[in-house]
Enzyme design. Structure first.
Site, mmCIF file in Angstrom:
data_model
loop_
_atom_site.group_PDB
_atom_site.id
_atom_site.type_symbol
_atom_site.label_atom_id
_atom_site.label_comp_id
_atom_site.label_asym_id
_atom_site.label_seq_id
_atom_site.Cartn_x
_atom_site.Cartn_y
_atom_site.Cartn_z
ATOM 1 N N GLU A 184 42.778 31.110 40.433
ATOM 2 C CA GLU A 184 41.333 31.279 40.565
ATOM 3 C C GLU A 184 40.770 30.072 41.327
ATOM 4 O O GLU A 184 40.538 29.023 40.746
ATOM 5 C CB GLU A 184 40.685 31.390 39.193
ATOM 6 C CG GLU A 184 41.236 32.517 38.326
ATOM 7 C CD GLU A 184 40.971 32.287 36.853
ATOM 8 O OE1 GLU A 184 39.774 32.258 36.459
ATOM 9 O OE2 GLU A 184 41.944 32.103 36.094
ATOM 10 N N HIS A 225 39.966 37.234 40.284
ATOM 11 C CA HIS A 225 40.768 37.138 39.054
ATOM 12 C C HIS A 225 41.896 38.174 38.990
ATOM 13 O O HIS A 225 42.109 38.796 37.954
ATOM 14 C CB HIS A 225 39.861 37.306 37.842
ATOM 15 C CG HIS A 225 40.297 36.514 36.633
ATOM 16 N ND1 HIS A 225 41.595 36.524 36.164
ATOM 17 C CD2 HIS A 225 39.614 35.697 35.809
ATOM 18 C CE1 HIS A 225 41.676 35.763 35.084
ATOM 19 N NE2 HIS A 225 40.491 35.236 34.852
ATOM 20 N N HIS A 232 33.037 33.131 32.422
ATOM 21 C CA HIS A 232 32.979 34.004 33.597
ATOM 22 C C HIS A 232 31.633 34.715 33.746
ATOM 23 O O HIS A 232 31.576 35.902 34.096
ATOM 24 C CB HIS A 232 34.120 35.016 33.560
ATOM 25 C CG HIS A 232 35.478 34.424 33.727
ATOM 26 N ND1 HIS A 232 35.714 33.263 34.456
ATOM 27 C CD2 HIS A 232 36.703 34.818 33.262
ATOM 28 C CE1 HIS A 232 37.013 32.982 34.440
ATOM 29 N NE2 HIS A 232 37.624 33.899 33.719
#
Length: 351
Positions: free
Chosen positions: A316, A179, A108
């Site tokens: 996501e 998220h 991420h």
């Protein structure tokens, strides 16, 4: 939300002011977001009887988010969502290194990713908030000054539309996503394994034991990864299947079926007891479905509720994991003069 106090989200972080913003529509749906991580903090939606419940995991203060062992609750993810193998990629003959934060990989965008930054924010109208961020050249090892805008708009059809836009002054890679951790029973109200899931995908991208794609585009047919027909999440989550062992359950990217450009149906999930339904549409080629396998009982959130394993799921929408190192995946390269855009719509209703 009555449990949330705006003052608990007002704090100077890195010389910028964190704050809480509220979006409401004419049906009583309410979303609270803050500019630390461009993050959704709460999301009130009704069940079939009109009873409201907060359906996203999170905390009651910005400091709780800073201190949490789970840094991604409700956050904007960037510069690169999901994993990059060994924190390395090569672009135009130059190798770049991203800090490892999910050994042996970068996850991420690295430990200082977009979830840990105070964005500039403005309330456009009572149902819309715009977040903007300049990620400077070299941020977390990525090249180029990246100018990012994310707009959250709550419609009177109970949709949250997330619009993404970015430009760069140097060739770079980008894979933005959102998220939120959802539980349609209500945050902290038990397992999501009873939710019924549909994913609009014939294929997925298998991963190694380190959760990096092997490069294969594999059929879901005849496997526990097949959600083309509505299926209870928990029905096969512990099946004797290598991919589920690798992810401790579902933590994989599905290759979405596309028919032309624009928003496409990605997934639908239903919680039968309350009747709450979430549908997702996206312009992106993939979607990571994560079943909350790595949550644990040490996580205590809003109202003192415990966020144990598999008490939330994530949708996501994204390009595929490790795309900079996988030549057969859709490109995530953004060059000067180009504009990165994508859109994701989360729609709630009860049936």
């Amino acid at each position: 939300m009555p449990a949330l106090q705006r003052s608990n989200f007002q704090k100077q972080i890195g010389g910028k002011q964190a704050d809480l913003f509220v979006m409401r529509n004419n049906k009583g749906v309410e979303i609270c977001a803050m500019n630390y991580g461009a993050r959704i903090v709460s999301w009130l939606v009704p069940d079939r009887g009109g009873n409201m419940e907060d359906i996203v995991l999170g905390y009651e203060s910005v400091q709780d988010y800073i201190d949490s062992k789970e840094p991604y609750f409700g956050a904007a993810i960037g510069r690169f969502g999901n994993r990059i193998a060994n924190g390395k990629f090569t672009l135009d003959g130059v190798e770049y290194t991203i800090p490892i934060n999910n050994a042996p990989n970068a996850l991420h965008g690295g430990p200082g990713g977009f979830q840990s930054i105070v964005w500039d924010a403005r309330q456009v109208n009572p149902a819309t908030v715009e977040f903007r961020l300049l990620s400077k050249d070299g941020d977390q090892g990525f090249p180029g000054n990246l100018d990012v805008t994310m707009t959250y708009a709550l419609t009177d059809d109970d949709e949250l539309k997330i619009s993404y836009r970015a430009t760069t002054d140097k060739p770079t890679v980008i894979n933005l996503t959102h998220h939120s951790f959802f539980n349609l029973h209500g945050a902290g109200n038990g397992s999501v394994n009873d939710h019924i899931l549909t994913i609009n995908a014939d294929n997925y991208t298998p991963v190694s034991s380190a959760l990096i794609p092997t490069g294969e585009i594999a059929s879901v047919a005849g496997t526990p990864m097949d959600f083309r027909q509505p299926t209870v999440i928990g029905a096969r989550v512990d099946a004797d299947f290598e991919q589920l062992k690798n992810g401790a359950g579902y933590d994989h990217n599905w290759v979405l079926k596309k028919s032309g450009d624009g928003l496409q149906f990605a997934a639908k999930i239903t919680e039968p007891k309350s009747g709450r339904v979430l549908e997702v549409r996206t312009t992106e080629p993939g979607m990571q479905f994560y079943g909350g396998n790595f949550l644990n009982a040490s996580l205590k959130g809003k109202g003192g509720k415990t966020y144990d394993a598999r008490t939330a799921f994530c949708f996501e929408t994204q390009h595929f994991p490790d795309s900079p190192n996988q030549k057969n995946f859709p490109s995530t390269v953004l060059r000067p003069g180009e504009i990165y855009t994508q859109e994701c719509v989360y729609k709630f209703y009860a049936e």
